[in-house]
Motif scaffolding. Structure first.
Motif, PDB file in Angstrom:
ATOM      1  N   SER A  39      -5.691  27.924 -34.230  1.00 41.50           N
ATOM      2  CA  SER A  39      -4.854  27.888 -33.030  1.00 41.50           C
ATOM      3  C   SER A  39      -3.798  26.795 -33.130  1.00 41.50           C
ATOM      4  O   SER A  39      -2.644  26.995 -32.725  1.00 41.50           O
ATOM      5  CB  SER A  39      -5.723  27.663 -31.787  1.00 41.50           C
ATOM      6  N   VAL A  40      -4.174  25.640 -33.680  1.00 37.14           N
ATOM      7  CA  VAL A  40      -3.221  24.539 -33.841  1.00 37.14           C
ATOM      8  C   VAL A  40      -2.118  24.922 -34.828  1.00 37.14           C
ATOM      9  O   VAL A  40      -0.932  24.664 -34.581  1.00 37.14           O
ATOM     10  CB  VAL A  40      -3.951  23.255 -34.315  1.00 37.14           C
TER      11      VAL A  40
ATOM     12  N   PHE B  81       0.124  27.358 -33.144  1.00 39.04           N
ATOM     13  CA  PHE B  81       0.862  26.637 -32.111  1.00 39.04           C
ATOM     14  C   PHE B  81       2.067  25.899 -32.720  1.00 39.04           C
ATOM     15  O   PHE B  81       3.188  25.948 -32.200  1.00 39.04           O
ATOM     16  CB  PHE B  81      -0.082  25.649 -31.422  1.00 39.04           C
TER      17      PHE B  81
ATOM     18  N   THR C 164      -8.396  21.698 -26.766  1.00 40.70           N
ATOM     19  CA  THR C 164      -7.269  21.801 -27.717  1.00 40.70           C
ATOM     20  C   THR C 164      -6.667  23.196 -27.692  1.00 40.70           C
ATOM     21  O   THR C 164      -5.441  23.364 -27.677  1.00 40.70           O
ATOM     22  CB  THR C 164      -7.753  21.468 -29.142  1.00 40.70           C
TER      23      THR C 164
ATOM     24  N   CYS D 227      -2.879  24.332 -26.611  1.00 40.98           N
ATOM     25  CA  CYS D 227      -2.055  25.152 -27.518  1.00 40.98           C
ATOM     26  C   CYS D 227      -1.546  26.397 -26.811  1.00 40.98           C
ATOM     27  O   CYS D 227      -0.375  26.775 -26.942  1.00 40.98           O
ATOM     28  CB  CYS D 227      -2.862  25.556 -28.755  1.00 40.98           C
TER      29      CYS D 227
ATOM     30  N   ILE E 123      -3.954  32.722 -30.844  1.00 37.81           N
ATOM     31  CA  ILE E 123      -4.384  31.825 -29.765  1.00 37.81           C
ATOM     32  C   ILE E 123      -5.108  32.607 -28.671  1.00 37.81           C
ATOM     33  O   ILE E 123      -6.155  32.161 -28.165  1.00 37.81           O
ATOM     34  CB  ILE E 123      -3.182  31.057 -29.189  1.00 37.81           C
TER      35      ILE E 123
END
Length: 305
Positions: free
Chosen positions: A116-117, A120, A199, A203, A232
């Protein structure tokens, strides 16, 4: 982290063994067949020579390997409950089964969070060089996740936590170690669930804001945004469906030390939420199909071949 049932109340039996013996074999065998096929095929696709070795795919490869390792333990779990909660595979194998469950769960949580990071960053900072999006550092981060989770879960290999004086019993944790489990659970909830979940939510929120600001992106950029948002959103759904209910019910179950008629629904609900947590292993291939780089094209290529 299910505690062994403790019938301290003589007028009421807290045991959910009969409920587990119906639910777990059906669910575990279903997850085994679906998860082995889905993750086995995904690993085969990921390791094709023509498959692009991007950081996103490296994280997904590790997630698929973790899931495949976990589903390989499910026939042992199903057999235990099919035999009427009678363990026939020995003490060491028993502890490995408990250990494997939590290693997979938290490796999955961390790999999904890092994915996901990465996605993002692709939306919000597309032109900046971040180590998390670099192939070399992706391998380092994956190694670090494996080592951290393997070491942090190692207490579950101890006889005091997951071992049994009765060789016929397995897969539940001792009520005698409840205080230690409460401390462990507090750490795991904070580091293994709340931090990753928070987190992913951050995101999601900032990715949506960035996408709303972007005006008619180019086709290539639009495809990148679509994959990023798919990653995400699917990850958020997996957390809400598979991991959130289990962590909430596990905490409630550990806090409830008394045995009463009112606590029985919590015990049964925990069984159901553990099934949902295990279900993550056969749902992750959906993420690969919609969000992995070149995954669909590779499947089409294999089909044509």
């Amino acid at each position: 982290m299910a505690l062994a049932d403790n019938s301290t109340n003589s007028s009421f039996n807290c045991s959910t063994d009969s409920f587990k013996q119906v639910i777990y074999p059906i669910v575990y065998l279903f997850i085994f067949f679906l998860g082995a096929a889905g993750n086995g095929f995904s690993i085969y696709v990921f390791f094709q020579p023509s498959q692009r070795k991007l950081s996103v795919n490296i994280y997904m490869q590790n997630l698929a390997v973790s899931d495949l390792m976990f589903v390989s333990t499910l026939p042992f779990r199903a057999t235990y409950f099919l035999l009427g909660s009678h363990w026939v595979f020995g003490d060491i194998t028993c502890r490995i089964m408990t250990y494997a469950l939590y290693v997979n769960m938290y490796c999955s949580i961390y790999f999904l969070t890092v994915l996901s990071v990465v996605r993002f960053i692709a939306i919000v900072y597309p032109f900046k060089h971040w180590k998390v999006t670099n192939k070399k550092y992706a391998r380092i981060i994956c190694t670090a996740i494996w080592l951290f989770v393997l070491v942090a879960s190692s207490p579950l290999l101890s006889k005091e936590i997951a071992g049994y004086s009765d060789p016929d019993k397995c897969l539940d944790l001792h009520p005698s170690s409840q205080q230690r489990l409460l401390v462990m659970n507090s750490f795991v909830i904070a580091v293994g669930f709340i931090l990753p979940f928070g987190t992913i939510i951050v995101c999601y929120v900032f990715a949506i804001k960035a996408l709303l600001k972007s005006r008619s992106p180019q086709h290539k950029k639009a495809v990148c945004h679509k994959k990023a948002l798919s990653t995400i959103i699917i990850t958020l759904i997996l957390f809400l469906l598979c991991f959130l209910p289990y962590h909430v019910l596990r905490t409630v179950h550990l806090v409830q030390s008394s045995c009463s008629q009112s606590s029985l629904p919590v015990h049964k609900a925990l069984v159901v939420t553990l099934c949902l947590a295990a279900m993550n292993s056969c749902l992750d291939p959906i993420l690969y199909y919609f969000a992995a780089e070149n995954f669909k094209a590779q499947i089409r290529s294999l089909y044509c071949r």
